[in-house]
Structure formats: structure tokens, C-alpha cells
Design an enzyme around this catalytic site. Structure first.
Site, PDB file in Angstrom:
ATOM      1  N   SER A  72      -3.618   5.563  -9.538  1.00 39.11           N
ATOM      2  CA  SER A  72      -3.803   4.642 -10.656  1.00 39.11           C
ATOM      3  C   SER A  72      -5.070   3.801 -10.512  1.00 39.11           C
ATOM      4  O   SER A  72      -6.053   4.030 -11.213  1.00 39.11           O
ATOM      5  CB  SER A  72      -2.569   3.743 -10.804  1.00 39.11           C
ATOM      6  OG  SER A  72      -2.665   2.932 -11.959  1.00 39.11           O
ATOM      7  N   ARG A  73      -5.078   2.831  -9.602  1.00 33.62           N
ATOM      8  CA  ARG A  73      -6.245   1.944  -9.463  1.00 33.62           C
ATOM      9  C   ARG A  73      -7.495   2.713  -9.061  1.00 33.62           C
ATOM     10  O   ARG A  73      -8.545   2.581  -9.697  1.00 33.62           O
ATOM     11  CB  ARG A  73      -5.961   0.849  -8.430  1.00 33.62           C
ATOM     12  CG  ARG A  73      -4.934  -0.157  -8.886  1.00 33.62           C
ATOM     13  CD  ARG A  73      -4.476  -1.041  -7.761  1.00 33.62           C
ATOM     14  NE  ARG A  73      -3.514  -0.319  -6.931  1.00 33.62           N
ATOM     15  CZ  ARG A  73      -2.751  -0.874  -6.005  1.00 33.62           C
ATOM     16  NH1 ARG A  73      -2.858  -2.172  -5.770  1.00 33.62           N
ATOM     17  NH2 ARG A  73      -1.904  -0.164  -5.306  1.00 33.62           N
TER      18      ARG A  73
ATOM     19  N   GLY B 219      -3.357   6.592  -4.551  1.00 36.38           N
ATOM     20  CA  GLY B 219      -4.497   7.351  -5.042  1.00 36.38           C
ATOM     21  C   GLY B 219      -4.287   7.952  -6.417  1.00 36.38           C
ATOM     22  O   GLY B 219      -4.819   9.019  -6.708  1.00 36.38           O
TER      23      GLY B 219
ATOM     24  N   HIS C 130      -9.851   4.729  -2.752  1.00 41.31           N
ATOM     25  CA  HIS C 130      -8.407   4.814  -2.530  1.00 41.31           C
ATOM     26  C   HIS C 130      -7.692   3.569  -3.010  1.00 41.31           C
ATOM     27  O   HIS C 130      -8.281   2.520  -3.237  1.00 41.31           O
ATOM     28  CB  HIS C 130      -8.109   5.058  -1.035  1.00 41.31           C
ATOM     29  CG  HIS C 130      -8.184   3.807  -0.213  1.00 41.31           C
ATOM     30  ND1 HIS C 130      -7.098   2.986  -0.011  1.00 41.31           N
ATOM     31  CD2 HIS C 130      -9.218   3.243   0.448  1.00 41.31           C
ATOM     32  CE1 HIS C 130      -7.462   1.968   0.752  1.00 41.31           C
ATOM     33  NE2 HIS C 130      -8.747   2.100   1.039  1.00 41.31           N
ATOM     34  N   CYS C 131      -6.390   3.734  -3.166  1.00 38.66           N
ATOM     35  CA  CYS C 131      -5.469   2.620  -3.380  1.00 38.66           C
ATOM     36  C   CYS C 131      -4.223   2.994  -2.581  1.00 38.66           C
ATOM     37  O   CYS C 131      -4.343   3.700  -1.565  1.00 38.66           O
ATOM     38  CB  CYS C 131      -5.198   2.372  -4.862  1.00 38.66           C
ATOM     39  SG  CYS C 131      -4.657   3.800  -5.815  1.00 38.66           S
ATOM     40  N   ALA C 132      -3.070   2.572  -2.965  1.00 37.79           N
ATOM     41  CA  ALA C 132      -1.871   2.889  -2.185  1.00 37.79           C
ATOM     42  C   ALA C 132      -1.559   4.384  -2.229  1.00 37.79           C
ATOM     43  O   ALA C 132      -1.410   5.029  -1.194  1.00 37.79           O
ATOM     44  CB  ALA C 132      -0.676   2.077  -2.694  1.00 37.79           C
TER      45      ALA C 132
END
Length: 190
Positions: free
Chosen positions: A127-128, A125, A121-123
Site C-alpha cells: 500500500s504505502r 509492500g 518498502h513498508c510493512a
């Protein structure tokens, strides 16, 4: 991909990748299973321990780790059996995510070998986390960048930033070169 197709494959240009990523977008929710035992999700998903338990998540990769991002960290999961891997990355086209491809790929691969279930996960979901999952699929599952994007897009809308797409294109070119060299060496030694 057949041997002939593999030899003819070329890393798609950024405009083609963006076209594929933007085509037929539809709501995909906070978390999606995109590969056996591998999910991509957002920060809210990562912070919902009950949901993670329900999904059977045993490992979490936070691609937005750190105090200025989403500070879940190992301490957040200390009352669970979840193993944690943090990547302190910014969702900026100038951020170099390449140094994290190998360690994150190994963490995911080891978890899957143990029959674990991984949430990356990222903020949001898109890009990163998506970039790290695409790198995993390319490195460990031997998919081309195009195949990896198509695989993930069947289950989730993703949109790595332009810098991350360039880094994935470079990875694709490197992996293609490695596979061609391996094939040539196999043919020569046969």
C-alpha cells in the site's frame, strides 16, 4: 502512448483501478523488481542487510518510518553504504501521502541517476510503498496512473488503500493537465 491516445486518456475511476489491482492475483514474494533498479518489498526484506547487499541495494525508502512503525532508519544501515529516506506514514485512507510524493520521487530519481538500486518498502509492500512507487513512475517516468499500475502489477501484487488511490487519481489529473498545457504551448510556439 501516442499523442491522440494521450489526449483521449482519462483517469480511471476507483472501481476500475480496484478491478485491475485485484485481477489475477498470485503470490509475488517478499520483494520484487518492478522497474530497472527499483524494488518494492516488505519490512523483513528491509531488515535483511545480506539480502539487500545481494540485490545491490544502495538506497532504501521506508514508507513506514518511525518508532510506531518500522524503525530501520539511517542508524540501522550505518554499517552499510545504503542511503536512507524515511516517510512516517500510516496505512490509513485518511492519511495524506501527497506531501511525500515530491521528496520521495526526487530521492528515487537521484539514486537511479547515480546507477543506484532502490528498495521502497513498508510493512507488507502493498500500500504505502506501492503508492510512492506509482507516484514516482507517474512523475518522473511520465506514465499515466493506469500505465503505472499495469507496470507494477506485472511484477507484484499491490493494493493501495482507497485514500491513496484517490490521491494518485488527483496526481494523475494534475499531470495530465500539465502535459496537455505543455503540448498546447508547443503547438502554439511552433
Amino acid at each position: 502512448m501516442s499523442g491522440k491516445e494521450a489526449l483521449e486518456y482519462q483517469t480511471p475511476p476507483t472501481c476500475e483501478l480496484l478491478g485491475l489491482l485485484l485481477k489475477n492475483r498470485r503470490p509475488t514474494g517478499a520483494v520484487n523488481k518492478i522497474w530497472p533498479n527499483l524494488y518494492i518489498g516488505d519490512a523483513t526484506t528491509a531488515q535483511n542487510k545480506r539480502l539487500l547487499e545481494g540485490l545491490g541495494v544502495t538506497h532504501v525508502v521506508n514508507a513506514a518510518d518511525g518508532a510506531q512503525h518500522i524503525s530501520t532508519g539511517p542508524q540501522f544501515y550505518q554499517d552499510t553504504n545504503i542511503k536512507y529516506h524515511g516517510v512516517e506514514a500510516s496505512d490509513s485512507k485518511d492519511f495524506n501521502l501527497r506531501p511525500f510524493f515530491s521528496g520521495t520521487t526526487e530521492f528515487i530519481n537521484d539514486a537511479l541517476k547515480e546507477n543506484g538500486t532502490v528498495l521502497v518498502h513498508c510493512a507488507r509492500g502493498i500500500s504505502r510503498s506501492a503508492t510512492l512507487v506509482l507516484a514516482f513512475l507517474m512523475i518522473k517516468e511520465h506514465l499515466t496512473l493506469l500505465e503505472a499500475v499495469q507496470t507494477v502489477r506485472r511484477h507484484r501484487n499491490i493494493l493501495p488503500n482507497a485514500g491513496f488511490l484517490e490521491q494518485l487519481q488527483e496526481l494523475d489529473l494534475y499531470l495530465i493537465s500539465q502535459r496537455k498545457t505543455t503540448r498546447v504551448n508547443q503547438l502554439v510556439s511552433a
